[in-house]
Write a protein that holds these residues in place. Structure first.
Motif, PDB file in Angstrom:
ATOM      1  N   ALA A 105       0.835  -1.206   0.000  1.00 22.13           N
ATOM      2  CA  ALA A 105       0.000   0.000   0.000  1.00 22.13           C
ATOM      3  C   ALA A 105       0.870   1.257   0.000  1.00 22.13           C
ATOM      4  CB  ALA A 105      -0.916   0.003   1.220  1.00 22.13           C
ATOM      5  N   LEU A 106       1.959   1.219   0.746  1.00 23.83           N
ATOM      6  CA  LEU A 106       2.859   2.368   0.809  1.00 23.83           C
ATOM      7  C   LEU A 106       3.551   2.601  -0.534  1.00 23.83           C
ATOM      8  CD1 LEU A 106       3.569   4.341   3.063  1.00 23.83           C
ATOM      9  CD2 LEU A 106       5.604   2.973   3.540  1.00 23.83           C
ATOM     10  N   ILE A 107       3.920   1.506  -1.204  1.00 20.75           N
ATOM     11  CA  ILE A 107       4.544   1.627  -2.529  1.00 20.75           C
ATOM     12  C   ILE A 107       3.560   2.252  -3.515  1.00 20.75           C
ATOM     13  CG2 ILE A 107       5.465   0.330  -4.491  1.00 20.75           C
ATOM     14  CD1 ILE A 107       6.539  -1.713  -2.479  1.00 20.75           C
ATOM     15  N   GLY A 108       2.304   1.768  -3.494  1.00 20.74           N
ATOM     16  CA  GLY A 108       1.294   2.318  -4.392  1.00 20.74           C
ATOM     17  C   GLY A 108       1.015   3.783  -4.103  1.00 20.74           C
ATOM     18  N   ALA A 109       0.927   4.133  -2.808  1.00 22.70           N
ATOM     19  CA  ALA A 109       0.662   5.523  -2.422  1.00 22.70           C
ATOM     20  C   ALA A 109       1.809   6.446  -2.827  1.00 22.70           C
ATOM     21  CB  ALA A 109       0.441   5.601  -0.914  1.00 22.70           C
ATOM     22  N   TYR A 110       3.007   5.886  -2.887  1.00 24.39           N
ATOM     23  CA  TYR A 110       4.169   6.696  -3.267  1.00 24.39           C
ATOM     24  C   TYR A 110       4.012   7.269  -4.671  1.00 24.39           C
ATOM     25  CZ  TYR A 110       8.848   7.955  -4.798  1.00 24.39           C
ATOM     26  OH  TYR A 110       9.915   8.620  -5.322  1.00 24.39           O
ATOM     27  N   TYR A 111       3.460   6.456  -5.594  1.00 22.69           N
ATOM     28  CA  TYR A 111       3.301   6.930  -6.975  1.00 22.69           C
ATOM     29  C   TYR A 111       2.417   8.174  -7.029  1.00 22.69           C
ATOM     30  CZ  TYR A 111       5.455   2.698  -8.821  1.00 22.69           C
ATOM     31  OH  TYR A 111       6.339   1.714  -9.115  1.00 22.69           O
ATOM     32  N   LEU A 112       1.309   8.131  -6.292  1.00 29.96           N
ATOM     33  CA  LEU A 112       0.406   9.276  -6.259  1.00 29.96           C
ATOM     34  C   LEU A 112       1.047  10.447  -5.512  1.00 29.96           C
ATOM     35  CD1 LEU A 112      -2.444   9.534  -7.451  1.00 29.96           C
ATOM     36  CD2 LEU A 112      -3.365   9.151  -5.171  1.00 29.96           C
ATOM     37  N   GLY A 113       1.728  10.132  -4.416  1.00 29.07           N
ATOM     38  CA  GLY A 113       2.393  11.173  -3.649  1.00 29.07           C
ATOM     39  C   GLY A 113       3.502  11.844  -4.418  1.00 29.07           C
ATOM     40  N   HIS A 114       4.217  11.068  -5.235  1.00 20.20           N
ATOM     41  CA  HIS A 114       5.310  11.623  -6.047  1.00 20.20           C
ATOM     42  C   HIS A 114       4.770  12.608  -7.080  1.00 20.20           C
ATOM     43  CE1 HIS A 114       9.256  11.679  -7.970  1.00 20.20           C
ATOM     44  NE2 HIS A 114       8.658  11.482  -9.136  1.00 20.20           N
ATOM     45  N   PHE A 115       3.607  12.298  -7.639  1.00 24.23           N
ATOM     46  CA  PHE A 115       3.031  13.169  -8.663  1.00 24.23           C
ATOM     47  C   PHE A 115       2.487  14.454  -8.056  1.00 24.23           C
ATOM     48  CE2 PHE A 115      -0.646  14.489 -11.278  1.00 24.23           C
ATOM     49  CZ  PHE A 115       0.031  14.781 -12.461  1.00 24.23           C
ATOM     50  N   PHE A 116       1.840  14.347  -6.901  1.00 25.86           N
ATOM     51  CA  PHE A 116       1.233  15.517  -6.265  1.00 25.86           C
ATOM     52  C   PHE A 116       2.148  16.190  -5.235  1.00 25.86           C
ATOM     53  CE2 PHE A 116      -2.650  13.252  -7.660  1.00 25.86           C
ATOM     54  CZ  PHE A 116      -3.267  14.285  -8.346  1.00 25.86           C
ATOM     55  N   LEU A 117       3.400  15.708  -5.152  1.00 23.29           N
ATOM     56  CA  LEU A 117       4.401  16.289  -4.247  1.00 23.29           C
ATOM     57  C   LEU A 117       3.932  16.266  -2.790  1.00 23.29           C
ATOM     58  CD1 LEU A 117       5.479  19.392  -6.400  1.00 23.29           C
ATOM     59  CD2 LEU A 117       6.531  17.123  -6.316  1.00 23.29           C
ATOM     60  N   LEU A 118       3.390  15.122  -2.365  1.00 22.88           N
ATOM     61  CA  LEU A 118       2.918  14.975  -0.992  1.00 22.88           C
ATOM     62  C   LEU A 118       4.066  14.584  -0.064  1.00 22.88           C
ATOM     63  CD1 LEU A 118      -0.377  12.948  -1.616  1.00 22.88           C
ATOM     64  CD2 LEU A 118      -0.139  15.410  -1.324  1.00 22.88           C
ATOM     65  N   ASP A 119       3.947  14.968   1.210  1.00 21.12           N
ATOM     66  CA  ASP A 119       4.952  14.573   2.187  1.00 21.12           C
ATOM     67  C   ASP A 119       4.641  13.165   2.698  1.00 21.12           C
ATOM     68  OD1 ASP A 119       2.765  14.886   3.836  1.00 21.12           O
ATOM     69  OD2 ASP A 119       3.522  16.682   4.841  1.00 21.12           O
ATOM     70  N   LEU A 266       0.043  14.121 -19.752  1.00 21.41           N
ATOM     71  CA  LEU A 266      -0.865  13.211 -19.046  1.00 21.41           C
ATOM     72  C   LEU A 266      -0.127  12.021 -18.445  1.00 21.41           C
ATOM     73  CD1 LEU A 266      -3.953  12.972 -21.429  1.00 21.41           C
ATOM     74  CD2 LEU A 266      -3.938  13.892 -19.105  1.00 21.41           C
ATOM     75  N   ALA A 267       1.108  11.788 -18.913  1.00 22.56           N
ATOM     76  CA  ALA A 267       1.843  10.594 -18.517  1.00 22.56           C
ATOM     77  C   ALA A 267       1.996  10.472 -17.013  1.00 22.56           C
ATOM     78  CB  ALA A 267       3.226  10.574 -19.182  1.00 22.56           C
ATOM     79  N   GLY A 268       2.363  11.568 -16.349  1.00 22.84           N
ATOM     80  CA  GLY A 268       2.597  11.519 -14.908  1.00 22.84           C
ATOM     81  C   GLY A 268       1.374  11.097 -14.129  1.00 22.84           C
ATOM     82  N   SER A 269       0.221  11.672 -14.467  1.00 22.56           N
ATOM     83  CA  SER A 269      -1.006  11.325 -13.747  1.00 22.56           C
ATOM     84  C   SER A 269      -1.425   9.891 -14.027  1.00 22.56           C
ATOM     85  CB  SER A 269      -2.138  12.287 -14.145  1.00 22.56           C
ATOM     86  OG  SER A 269      -2.373  12.237 -15.541  1.00 22.56           O
ATOM     87  N   ILE A 270      -1.202   9.415 -15.252  1.00 18.18           N
ATOM     88  CA  ILE A 270      -1.566   8.048 -15.604  1.00 18.18           C
ATOM     89  C   ILE A 270      -0.714   7.050 -14.824  1.00 18.18           C
ATOM     90  CG2 ILE A 270      -1.549   6.328 -17.455  1.00 18.18           C
ATOM     91  CD1 ILE A 270      -2.237   8.687 -19.354  1.00 18.18           C
ATOM     92  N   VAL A 271       0.603   7.307 -14.739  1.00 21.35           N
ATOM     93  CA  VAL A 271       1.491   6.423 -13.987  1.00 21.35           C
ATOM     94  C   VAL A 271       1.125   6.439 -12.506  1.00 21.35           C
ATOM     95  CG1 VAL A 271       3.871   6.051 -13.227  1.00 21.35           C
ATOM     96  CG2 VAL A 271       3.391   6.581 -15.616  1.00 21.35           C
ATOM     97  N   ALA A 272       0.784   7.611 -11.978  1.00 26.44           N
ATOM     98  CA  ALA A 272       0.393   7.720 -10.571  1.00 26.44           C
ATOM     99  C   ALA A 272      -0.830   6.852 -10.285  1.00 26.44           C
ATOM    100  CB  ALA A 272       0.108   9.177 -10.220  1.00 26.44           C
ATOM    101  N   LEU A 273      -1.835   6.944 -11.146  1.00 23.34           N
ATOM    102  CA  LEU A 273      -3.048   6.143 -10.964  1.00 23.34           C
ATOM    103  C   LEU A 273      -2.775   4.653 -11.170  1.00 23.34           C
ATOM    104  CD1 LEU A 273      -5.654   8.446 -12.760  1.00 23.34           C
ATOM    105  CD2 LEU A 273      -5.400   8.066 -10.297  1.00 23.34           C
TER     106      LEU A 273
END
Length: 423
Positions: A105-119, A266-273
């Motif tokens: 779950a943490l690995i998956g959340a990282y992709y979204l966090g990396h795109f949206f610059l989350l801490d 669009l690539a970044g958001s697609i990879v994040a999802l």
């Protein structure tokens, strides 16, 4: 009165659950990682792993139809080698999902966090949300859970297929020369890394009691998932090498570079999802299989009887999920507070899965008809899994230690039980 699972899984839900268990975050990272390790010759590593998976899947399909049980591999070990072997195998599973699910779950959340610059806090909240959704979906019922998984997997497969199609025109012949820049030895080394991309087939075995037509649909589900997974893996590996994107991007962002050629920003958001969806799909299926395993062992008297109850309405092992959810969240938060290295932690449950495959194949050798195709497949898959296990390094000590602790606990429990009877 003994409770029974509702038989409402078809081949579509079964295929989705299996594909979801196998496809994880590795599909986004491993094509580039393998190419960096071996160059274009890594395509052979992908192909060989796909071929070697076939005998493994054949054996699991045969065992799950001959001995349909929510216990899965633990049930096969019990049938082949006795009660204690089944109990130890069941205990081995305790070292997998409760720790692997929060890490995934943490690995998956990282992709979204990396795109949206989350801490780190934002990433953890997303990971917690993934765990909660997986628990609730599995609590609601396997039919509902399987339909959710089908939608998720269809979305993942469509996005990955679109990525391959978008990058295909950019493939250059010269990218495949020299074919083996580091020689042929890396082919074997890469295969040990790619093994993690082919783990998950066993989880469908835990759902055998819930298939409407188990003998037909389990085989169908495994065959469909085998074809889909291998085609997606080979397609991604081919365009990753053919476009040369692995030479320009880090492993984690290589798919982003691949998609940018066709879809731009669009690539970044697609990879994040994709990262979130792929990891969620794995968590979803593993929670389903794990909850059935614990329920089955509780039903057999090996785990606390409290877990051996099904929900009156949904027919799910809800008590296992009630405990598994908070425990997984606790592991997640502990990892965050202690800043543990997740890349190392994930290898511990990974080593257990290889050990479980070895047990399953050994059980197949004992249980399947001699000189049959499935019997020879069990031998072949067992030898391959043992070879791969030998490459796991010091982490390979973890499964024997866990098995030893389980054996000692089992022995002490039998002594106490015998003492109570004699007293």
């Amino acid at each position: 009165m003994e409770q029974k699972f509702k038989r409402n899984i078809g081949w579509l839900q079964g295929s989705a659950m299996t594909i979801g268990a196998v496809l994880g975050s590795g599909v986004l990272v491993l094509p580039s990682l393998a190419a960096n390790m071996a160059g274009p010759v890594s395509l052979i590593s992908w192909g060989l792993m796909g071929v070697l998976t076939i005998p493994l899947v054949i054996v699991l399909a045969k065992l799950s139809t001959l001995y349909p049980s929510a216990g899965g591999i633990a049930a096969y070990a019990r049938q082949a080698f006795g009660e204690r072997a089944g109990r130890i195998t069941g205990c081995l599973f305790l070292g997998t999902v409760p720790f692997g699910a929060p890490i995934c779950a943490l690995i998956g959340a990282y992709y979204l966090g990396h795109f949206f610059l989350l801490d780190a806090g934002g990433v953890t909240i997303i990971a917690l949300g993934m765990l909660i959704i997986a628990v609730l979906a599995n609590y609601r019922g396997i039919r509902f859970s399987g339909n959710v998984q089908a939608l998720v997997v269809i979305g993942i497969a469509a996005a990955l297929l679109a990525s391959i199609i978008a990058a295909w025109p950019m493939v250059r012949k010269e990218s495949f020369y020299p074919f083996a820049p580091n020689g042929w030895v890396p082919v074997g080394t890469v295969m040990t890394v790619l093994f993690w991309a082919f783990v998950g087939w066993e989880m469908i075995c835990h759902l055998a009691e819930e298939f409407e037509h188990a003998k037909r649909d389990i085989k169908r589900s495994l065959c469909i998932s085998l074809v889909v997974v291998n085609l997606l893996y080979l397609g991604l590996a081919y365009v990753t090498i053919g476009t040369g994107v692995y030479l320009e991007q880090e492993n984690l962002t290589s798919l982003t570079g691949l998609l940018e050629s066709g879809w731009g920003r669009l690539a970044g958001s697609i990879v994040a999802l994709l990262g979130v969806a792929a990891c969620y799909a794995t968590i979803h299926t593993y929670m389903a299989g794990f909850s059935r395993l614990v329920y089955s062992e509780a039903r057999a008297g090996n785990f606390p009887k409290w877990f051996g109850r099904l929900h009156v309405t949904y027919g799910t092992p809800y008590r296992v999920l009630i405990v598994l959810g908070p425990f997984s969240m606790m592991v997640l938060l502990t990892g965050l507070l202690l800043q543990l290295d997740m890349s190392i932690l994930i290898q511990f449950p990974g080593s257990i899965f290889i050990a479980l495959y070895i047990i399953a194949m050994a059980a197949g050798i004992k249980l399947l008809p001699p000189k049959s195709i499935s019997y020879y497949c069990a031998w072949l898959a067992c030898i391959v899994c043992i070879i791969i296990y030998l490459f796991s390094g010091w982490i390979g000590v973890y499964p024997p230690l866990l098995a030893g602790a389980s054996w000692l606990f089992s022995r002490q429990r039998i002594r106490v039980k015998n003492g109570a009877i004699s007293g």
